[in-house]
Motif scaffolding. Structure first.
Motif, PDB file in Angstrom:
ATOM      1  N   GLY A   1      -3.096  -0.490 -13.233  1.00 18.52           N
ATOM      2  CA  GLY A   1      -3.917  -1.016 -12.153  1.00 18.52           C
ATOM      3  C   GLY A   1      -3.234  -2.019 -11.254  1.00 18.52           C
ATOM      4  O   GLY A   1      -3.852  -2.538 -10.316  1.00 18.52           O
ATOM      5  N   ALA A   2      -1.953  -2.310 -11.493  1.00 19.47           N
ATOM      6  CA  ALA A   2      -1.233  -3.223 -10.604  1.00 19.47           C
ATOM      7  C   ALA A   2      -0.956  -2.535  -9.268  1.00 19.47           C
ATOM      8  O   ALA A   2      -0.835  -1.313  -9.192  1.00 19.47           O
ATOM      9  N   ARG A   3      -0.866  -3.333  -8.218  1.00 17.76           N
ATOM     10  CA  ARG A   3      -0.459  -2.828  -6.902  1.00 17.76           C
ATOM     11  C   ARG A   3       1.061  -2.949  -6.831  1.00 17.76           C
ATOM     12  O   ARG A   3       1.595  -4.050  -6.777  1.00 17.76           O
ATOM     13  N   VAL A   4       1.742  -1.808  -6.835  1.00 12.07           N
ATOM     14  CA  VAL A   4       3.193  -1.813  -7.014  1.00 12.07           C
ATOM     15  C   VAL A   4       3.906  -1.374  -5.738  1.00 12.07           C
ATOM     16  O   VAL A   4       3.542  -0.368  -5.123  1.00 12.07           O
ATOM     17  N   VAL A   5       4.927  -2.134  -5.367  1.00 14.18           N
ATOM     18  CA  VAL A   5       5.848  -1.746  -4.302  1.00 14.18           C
ATOM     19  C   VAL A   5       7.101  -1.203  -4.977  1.00 14.18           C
ATOM     20  O   VAL A   5       7.775  -1.920  -5.721  1.00 14.18           O
ATOM     21  N   ALA A   6       7.400   0.069  -4.749  1.00 16.31           N
ATOM     22  CA  ALA A   6       8.570   0.722  -5.343  1.00 16.31           C
ATOM     23  C   ALA A   6       9.655   0.825  -4.282  1.00 16.31           C
ATOM     24  O   ALA A   6       9.508   1.545  -3.293  1.00 16.31           O
ATOM     25  N   ALA A   7      10.750   0.098  -4.486  1.00 18.09           N
ATOM     26  CA  ALA A   7      11.811   0.046  -3.481  1.00 18.09           C
ATOM     27  C   ALA A   7      13.113   0.601  -4.034  1.00 18.09           C
ATOM     28  O   ALA A   7      13.428   0.430  -5.216  1.00 18.09           O
ATOM     29  N   ASP A   8      13.860   1.260  -3.167  1.00 18.87           N
ATOM     30  CA  ASP A   8      15.208   1.706  -3.511  1.00 18.87           C
ATOM     31  C   ASP A   8      16.017   1.789  -2.230  1.00 18.87           C
ATOM     32  O   ASP A   8      15.454   1.894  -1.131  1.00 18.87           O
ATOM     33  N   SER A   9      17.342   1.768  -2.373  1.00 19.41           N
ATOM     34  CA  SER A   9      18.205   1.697  -1.196  1.00 19.41           C
ATOM     35  C   SER A   9      18.601   3.062  -0.652  1.00 19.41           C
ATOM     36  O   SER A   9      19.237   3.141   0.398  1.00 19.41           O
ATOM     37  N   GLU A  10      18.254   4.153  -1.358  1.00 21.76           N
ATOM     38  CA  GLU A  10      18.629   5.490  -0.906  1.00 21.76           C
ATOM     39  C   GLU A  10      17.378   6.269  -0.516  1.00 21.76           C
ATOM     40  O   GLU A  10      16.446   6.402  -1.312  1.00 21.76           O
TER      41      GLU A  10
END
Length: 480
Positions: free
Chosen positions: A329-338
């Motif tokens: 239930g967390a609000r997640v920001v998924a980041a990657d450089s590619e």
């Protein structure tokens, strides 16, 4: 109309991949995938080619030492094509149980003939037949398993490699022994390895196919028994491990459905015996599970993400840990450089029914303010904890690389702290066993930071219980 199957067999594909990968510019795994697609090999040859490539790379150090015992020319001084032909054939003789010896020898001779002439074929055949004759027996290995964790007792730490070998393989000629993953061993008619009492790192490095510099570190850091256990795990073929997607299924329902799809599954550990592409399973297509190693599954819970919290995963691809965080239930920001990896995560999250905000961002310089309740950084690393899956890593890595990696990892950790709210948490994790990337780095960051506290630390060594290992630490920021 479909294209006809490739005229190239599995061994020809494997040899080409291994030769093309030797210069280090491309990974064998990428070259293999490309070759299997371009050559349109049969399903059977696809499976064999994959097994040949990965096993030959894993056991390269062991194979070279054995071949050197039966050849007048050292493997490193041979032409690359001959070196890999012999490695492939020797690998089949020792490590691939279901391949008849005559098939391995005949194909090696044919490959040598195609690359040079009959004389080359004769040389290859002579070396391999001498090796074959020297094998006294290949048998089941019923010896006690090696330790799976660094021992706590000082007496165990100080135990020599020779003593550890006596406990692991009692009453056997250790210098003539070749451990074979999957519970077998080969005994030769002559000594192959250095004396374990005089040259412990050289012995273990050759017998268990790991770089000597890395073996020396592990013997000193983990003790002989645990180091041997980690090396044996690194040589094994790891099982496919899956994680239930709590948004769509329960463990019981998933196991029932997999068995309905004729898939063997260990109900307790969710190890799956499935030889075909997992993407063809309807349960996978429907998002009931994700493929994720057991050690990796231990990291996301350390974030202690609560429903409604804003959490960042700054090195998110391929997205397994992000999915775990979002399932709660967390609000997640998924980041990657590619960009390609970000798009891949989007498809995976859609399949799993996971809601996440995707971002193309450099973890060393994330474009965020101090807004997150918690941040996870599973940083790029040496992969020494997952050598069973990253089969080329041991031969590509150099000890000097650890310091280069640590500088990048420290920048990422500092950046994670900088975007975390006061009182928030940062979880730092690697797939490495090396202190420079783990404990030493985290303690330096805490010592040099402002109001940082180490709350929890986890380190898993590969061994009989854990096919892969790694490290994770949760750091708490001081509240204002």
């Amino acid at each position: 109309m479909s294209s006809p199957p490739s005229p190239f067999g599995a061994r020809a594909v494997a040899l080409r991949v291994l030769l093309d990968a030797e210069d280090g510019r491309e990974y064998a795994s990428d070259l293999l995938e490309k070759a299997l697609e371009e050559d349109r090999v049969s399903a059977l040859d696809r499976s064999l080619a994959t097994a040949l490539v990965y096993a030959t790379i894993r056991h390269r150090g062991t194979l070279d030492r054995i071949l050197d015992a039966f050849s007048k020319v050292e493997t490193e001084k041979m032409e690359p094509w001959m070196r890999w032909i012999l490695r492939l054939a020797a690998c089949q003789l020792l490590f691939l149980e279901k391949i008849p010896a005559y098939a391995a020898l005949d194909e090696a001779a044919e490959q040598a003939k195609r690359h040079r002439d009959l004389r080359a074929a004769g040389f290859a055949t002579g070396v391999l037949r001498a090796l074959q004759r020297a094998i006294v027996r290949i048998e089941a290995d019923a010896s006690p398993k090696a330790a799976s964790a660094a021992p706590e007792e000082e007496s165990e730490w100080r135990k020599s490699l020779g003593e550890a070998l006596e406990e692991r393989w009692p009453d056997l000629p250790h210098r003539r022994l070749v451990p074979i993953p999957g519970g077998r061993r080969a005994i030769f008619d002559r000594d192959l390895w250095p004396d374990p009492w005089q040259e412990p790192a050289g012995f273990a490095g050759q017998m268990l196919s790991h770089p000597v510099w890395l073996v020396r570190r592990w013997l000193a850091k983990f003790g002989a028994a645990a180091a041997v256990g980690a090396m044996e795990a690194g040589n094994g073929h790891p099982p496919m491990v899956i994680r239930v997607n709590a948004l769509k299924a329960t463990r019981e329902k998933l196991v029932e459905r997999l068995r309905g799809e004729k898939v063997e599954v260990d109900e307790k550990r969710l190890h799956v015996a499935h030889t075909g592409p997992v993407g063809r399973l309807e349960s996978f297509k429907d998002g009931w599970f994700a493929v994720q190693d057991e050690a990796a599954q231990r990291v996301a819970p350390m974030v202690q993400a609560k429903a409604g919290e804003l959490v960042a995963d700054l090195c998110a691809a391929p997205g397994g840990k992000t999915a775990q965080l979002a399932e709660g239930g967390a609000r997640v920001v998924a980041a990657d450089s590619e960009l390609g990896k970000v798009k891949g995560m989007g498809k995976s999250f859609e399949r799993l029914g996971v809601k996440s905000h995707l971002a193309l961002a450099d973890a060393k310089q994330p474009p965020f303010g101090r807004v997150f309740d918690a941040v996870l950084v599973d940083v790029p690393c040496s992969n020494t904890g997952v050598l069973s899956r990253r089969v080329e890593a041991r031969w590509r890595l150099r000890d000097r690389d650890l310091h280069v990696l640590a500088r990048v990892q420290r920048r990422i950790l500092d950046a994670a702290v900088a975007v975390t709210k006061p009182g928030g948490r940062v979880v730092y994790s690697t797939c490495s066993l090396e202190e420079e990337e783990n404990e030493t780095l985290v303690r330096a960051a805490i010592r040099e930071g402002n109001g940082l506290t180490l709350e929890e630390e986890l380190k898993i060594l590969p061994g009989p219980e854990w096919t892969c290992g790694g490290y994770a630490a949760r750091i708490r920021l001081m509240a204002r």
